[in-house]
Motif scaffolding. Structure first.
Motif, PDB file in Angstrom:
ATOM      1  N   ALA A   1       1.909   9.239  -5.912  1.00 22.66           N
ATOM      2  CA  ALA A   1       2.280  10.616  -5.569  1.00 22.66           C
ATOM      3  C   ALA A   1       3.444  11.081  -6.444  1.00 22.66           C
TER       4      ALA A   1
ATOM      5  N   SER B   1      -7.505  12.673  -3.692  1.00 24.91           N
ATOM      6  CA  SER B   1      -8.843  12.125  -3.477  1.00 24.91           C
ATOM      7  C   SER B   1      -9.876  13.186  -3.153  1.00 24.91           C
TER       8      SER B   1
ATOM      9  N   ALA C   1       2.789   8.276   0.172  1.00 23.38           N
ATOM     10  CA  ALA C   1       2.737   9.527  -0.578  1.00 23.38           C
ATOM     11  C   ALA C   1       3.579  10.602   0.120  1.00 23.38           C
TER      12      ALA C   1
ATOM     13  N   THR D   1      -3.253  15.973  -1.727  1.00 22.09           N
ATOM     14  CA  THR D   1      -4.546  15.342  -1.463  1.00 22.09           C
ATOM     15  C   THR D   1      -5.585  15.775  -2.491  1.00 22.09           C
TER      16      THR D   1
ATOM     17  N   ILE E   1      -0.985   4.075   2.637  1.00 21.04           N
ATOM     18  CA  ILE E   1      -0.930   4.765   1.338  1.00 21.04           C
ATOM     19  C   ILE E   1      -0.501   6.219   1.567  1.00 21.04           C
ATOM     20  N   MET E   2      -1.076   6.808   2.625  1.00 25.64           N
ATOM     21  CA  MET E   2      -0.783   8.217   2.903  1.00 25.64           C
ATOM     22  C   MET E   2       0.692   8.431   3.258  1.00 25.64           C
TER      23      MET E   2
ATOM     24  N   LEU F   1      -6.543  10.619   1.505  1.00 24.33           N
ATOM     25  CA  LEU F   1      -5.801   9.802   0.548  1.00 24.33           C
ATOM     26  C   LEU F   1      -5.291  10.693  -0.580  1.00 24.33           C
ATOM     27  N   PRO F   2      -4.197  10.274  -1.237  1.00 22.64           N
ATOM     28  CA  PRO F   2      -3.640  11.136  -2.283  1.00 22.64           C
ATOM     29  C   PRO F   2      -4.636  11.390  -3.422  1.00 22.64           C
TER      30      PRO F   2
ATOM     31  N   GLY G   1       1.094   4.226  -2.735  1.00 28.28           N
ATOM     32  CA  GLY G   1       0.980   5.647  -2.397  1.00 28.28           C
ATOM     33  C   GLY G   1       2.185   6.428  -2.895  1.00 28.28           C
TER      34      GLY G   1
ATOM     35  N   GLU H   1       0.832  -1.201   0.000  1.00 28.14           N
ATOM     36  CA  GLU H   1       0.000   0.000   0.000  1.00 28.14           C
ATOM     37  C   GLU H   1       0.872   1.259   0.000  1.00 28.14           C
ATOM     38  N   ALA H   2       1.918   1.243   0.839  1.00 25.37           N
ATOM     39  CA  ALA H   2       2.808   2.402   0.909  1.00 25.37           C
ATOM     40  C   ALA H   2       3.519   2.601  -0.423  1.00 25.37           C
TER      41      ALA H   2
ATOM     42  N   TYR I   1      -9.193   3.349  -4.147  1.00 21.62           N
ATOM     43  CA  TYR I   1      -8.758   3.059  -2.769  1.00 21.62           C
ATOM     44  C   TYR I   1      -9.871   2.362  -1.994  1.00 21.62           C
TER      45      TYR I   1
END
Lengths: 560, 258
Positions: free
Chosen positions: A337, A488, A431, A405, A427-428, A485-486, A333, A329-330, A416
């Motif tokens: 990003a 979003s 990013a 964001t 995820i955040m 979330l990025p 992200g 997930e990371a 997501y």
């Protein structure tokens, strides 16, 4: 203002009719174009998509008027009139050229014309005239408020002769700027691929934004009204080769002394060159120019080379995504990003100027005391101003992070929610890391190199402590205020009261951190203790942000 | 046979506005369900609930025998969603976008690469794999979205107007794909306005209007009372069949003087 301009431009309606234009259509097209100009996002500052801009051109006019006041400084503060006007015309040409470059493609050659106007029964002359008159109105809107303060200042200081003369070089300057813009466009079209054209124009927008910012902060300092300068133009004899000097030397016609000999030739050039440029522009450049600009949109897909069967080498971003992140997930992200911020023009427009703002602002604060730059630089190692520079770097990251964001394509964030993401915080944080590695780190390394060069190796602990504190600060801001979330959320025009308070709270964190650092700058053991404590705090905030759950994400969305 | 999706008394409202009133439905494995209804009937809301995008609703939704609320991640990992309107980050290339999506499903880079290439190749998009999607047509974007929805080999595929913007060949391809997916035992929840396609591909048609199911059965069952096409049945059930009058009014308006 639109109605008035439209009224003025339609006064010679009979002439337009005589030239073969359909007056009713011409008026309708211009009316619509002016309305669109009014509603387009402002050229500088934060562009806010959702905000309905109504009086854009009026706001622009006020802004240009303000810029005009700054630009007239040399007229007031430099004693030699020719020298003062050379500086003034140089600045005016620069800003007008940049304004035109940024606006020409998207305002004056609107690609939508192709679908909206071209299929209608409008004759060519109406279309050409509409475009031409639109350019004229645009120029009046930009040039008039920019030049007005200088004009008034000249009239007030030198009398009516100087004020009357002013209109001629101003017109010639506009000719030059138009020619310059055309040449730059043609050069970009020749050098850059068509699909990159908009990106190049985007960089010009960034530069324009920086010029605006630099003007506001640096001009009043360079041209101090209380201390008129005896500017000796002979020291800069090369200026005689610049069109700004030629334009200024026109004042020799009404008896102003000229230090560099040959003013008749130079003032002659001031008239001949712009007129010749205009001739070349109208005769040779404009026809192909308009079609090339109009073709940019349709050329978006051009120049693409299809991939062959072989695997494409993995990008740097992918390697970094793996190096800096553990979870998928990371990594996702980090990737999104990294890639989105590389490609989004609006992101570039908003964030890139902040890189220039920091050195400009640093220079501004250094010279606040009224000392010259060289004096300030020689005393610099004895001060602790490096802390200011290091802590101020957080501005870049906050600016990058605040836009990560938001997106025009915020609806694409459904992915997501439809995919099995257990902890959205991962995820955040991915990013966040992408922004840190991509924007903050290289910039901070540059600043650190400058700091170590001026303050010497002992400042390395300051560089280390500041990077921890600044990262902690931005992570806190992200944790408190940007828990999304990025790409979003839709761009917000107004922040809710709660969010503003929270942001202010976060800003207060940086103050004590910087102050604490300042107090321990000469106490090694305290500094080491500070580094240890800050690291622990950073880890706590970091973990909390990275563990943001769906529930807290929803809460933070509801708070908006 | 156990239903793969069971919906009981599903209701959803946005503030005062009631979107879904009382939806009850059993969907069996390997079925293609055509889920149709007029604009604002509640189709997309149902789809968003089934895909876990909307999590606030009343009633019960069971997927794979477990309550959706209790095992949302497990369900999401087995469901593929293909939304309408090509909502994707089009500054990315298909390769980058699919890599991003694949990561969210915890697929390895090799699997993502292999499946992406093969699937995009089927859509004749392989050579555009490294081209930014902002220059893509709507149909090309839709093909990437379909690929992204199938990348993790889901057991249930939920499609919301998947043919939107596709050219005739791609439409044939997707229709064939639906049959192929069915052969593999996958369940397909197909939401669309295109009656002729729904009529042809669906095993069972569910018609909703104003948040309620008003018809449910095979096309044969729906036709029992008359020999109408699905389009005519749809029009009769959802608007009383008065579209002809509306069209006449529209044509007459063009000649109105003022």
């Amino acid at each position: 203002m639109n109605r008035f301009l439209l009224f003025l431009i339609m006064l010679p309606a009979a002439l337009w009719h005589g030239l073969g234009a359909d007056v009713v259509q011409l008026k309708a097209i211009l009316d619509t174009k002016l309305k669109l100009d009014d509603r387009k996002p402002l050229p500088i500052g934060r562009q806010q998509k959702q905000k309905k801009i109504k009086f854009g051109s009026l706001i622009n006019a006020v802004m240009f008027l303000f810029m005009g006041v700054l630009y007239m400084m040399p007229i007031i503060t430099v004693n030699d009139r020719i020298a003062s006007l050379t500086i003034y015309f140089s600045m005016l040409t620069a800003i007008i050229t940049f304004m035109l470059i940024t606006d020409f493609s998207n305002v004056l050659f609107d690609s939508r014309d192709k679908y909206i106007l071209f299929p209608r029964p409008i004759n060519d002359r109406t279309l050409v005239l509409a475009r031409l008159l639109h350019v004229v109105i645009y120029l009046v809107r930009v040039v008039f408020p920019l030049a007005l303060p200088g004009w008034v200042a000249l009239g007030y200081m030198d009398g009516w002769k100087s004020a009357t003369l002013f209109t001629i070089p101003l017109l010639l300057l506009v000719f030059l700027a138009l020619f310059l813009v055309n040449c730059i466009y043609l050069l970009i079209l020749r050098l850059a691929k068509p699909e990159k054209f908009k990106d190049v124009i985007n960089y010009f927008q960034v530069f324009t934004s920086v010029i605006f910012f630099a003007s506001v902060y640096l001009f009043p300092r360079l041209f101090d009204r209380k201390n008129p300068t005896d500017f000796n133009i002979l020291k800069y004899a090369w200026v005689r080769f610049t069109p700004s000097y030629w334009l200024a030397s026109c004042w020799s016609w009404i008896g102003y002394p000229v230090a560099i000999s040959g003013s008749a030739v130079y003032s002659g050039l001031a008239v001949v060159v712009p007129v010749a440029c205009m001739f070349i522009l109208v005769k040779y450049l404009t026809p192909s120019f308009a079609s090339k600009i109009a073709g940019i949109d349709s050329a978006d897909t051009g120049g693409y080379k299809p991939v062959q069967n072989g695997k494409r080498p993995g990008g740097l971003y992918k390697k970094l995504a793996y190096a800096f992140n553990v979870s998928d997930e990371a990594r996702a992200g980090f990737i999104i990003a990294w890639l989105q911020t590389s490609r989004s023009r609006s992101f570039r427009m908003r964030v890139y100027p902040s890189f220039a703002f920091i050195p400009i602002y640093f220079y501004y604060t250094l010279t606040l005391g009224g000392e010259s730059f060289s004096e300030v630089m020689s005393k610099l190692p004895d001060t602790s101003k490096h802390l200011f520079l290091l802590y101020f770097s957080s501005f870049v990251m906050v600016s990058a992070l605040s836009y990560i964001t938001m997106s025009d394509q915020y609806k694409a964030a459904w992915v997501y929610y439809a995919t099995p993401v257990m902890v959205p915080g991962r995820i955040m944080i991915g990013a966040f890391k992408a922004m840190w590695v991509k924007f903050f780190l290289p910039f901070y390394i540059l600043l650190a190199a400058f700091v170590l060069y001026i303050w010497g190796l002992p400042a390395i602990l300051d560089v280390l402590l500041a990077v921890i504190n600044v990262t902690m600060f931005i992570c806190a801001i992200a944790r408190i205020n940007m828990r999304h979330l990025p790409f979003s959320i839709i761009e917000q025009t107004k922040q809710s009261g709660g969010r503003i308070l929270k942001s202010m709270g976060a800003m207060f964190i940086l103050g004590p951190l910087g102050a604490g650092h300042y107090f321990c700058v000469h106490l090694l053991w305290l500094k080491l203790l500070f580094i240890a404590l800050s690291s622990v705090l950073l880890w706590l905030i970091w973990t909390s942000y990275a563990n943001t759950t769906w529930a807290s994400l929803v809460r933070s969305e509801n708070e908006q | 046979m156990q239903p793969i999706i069971t919906i009981r008394h599903l209701a959803k409202n946005y503030g005062e506005k009631v979107v879904l009133k009382d939806i009850n439905l059993d969907i069996f494995p390997g079925q293609i369900i055509g889920y149709i209804g007029p604009n604002g009937a509640g189709k997309s809301t149902t789809v968003k609930i089934l895909t876990g995008i909307i999590q606030e609703y009343s009633g019960e939704v069971m997927v794979f025998g477990t309550n959706l609320r209790d095992s949302i991640l497990e369900v999401k990992s087995k469901v593929g969603y293909i939304p309408e309107l090509a909502e994707l980050y089009d500054l990315l290339t298909p390769r980058e976008y699919l890599n991003f999506i694949g990561k969210l499903y915890h697929l390895s880079d090799d699997v993502i690469e292999d499946r992406s290439r093969k699937m995009l190749n089927s859509f004749s998009l392989l050579e555009n794999m490294d081209q930014r999607m902002d220059s893509f047509s709507k149909g090309m974007k839709q093909k990437v979205l379909i690929t992204s929805g199938l990348l993790h080999n889901p057991s249930i595929v939920i499609m919301d107007e998947p043919l939107s913007g596709l050219d005739a060949n791609a439409v044939i391809l997707v229709k064939e794909l639906l049959q192929a997916l069915k052969q593999e035992g996958k369940t397909i929840f197909y939401c669309s306005h295109m009656m002729d396609v729904v009529e042809k591909v669906s095993d069972r048609i569910v018609l909703i209007n104003n948040g309620n199911i008003i018809a449910d059965g095979t096309i044969g069952e729906l036709r029992e009372q008359s020999a109408d096409t699905l389009e005519q049945i749809f029009s009769r059930l959802t608007s009383g069949g008065n579209q002809i009058q509306a069209a006449d009014d529209l044509a007459a308006a063009m000649n109105a003087g003022g």
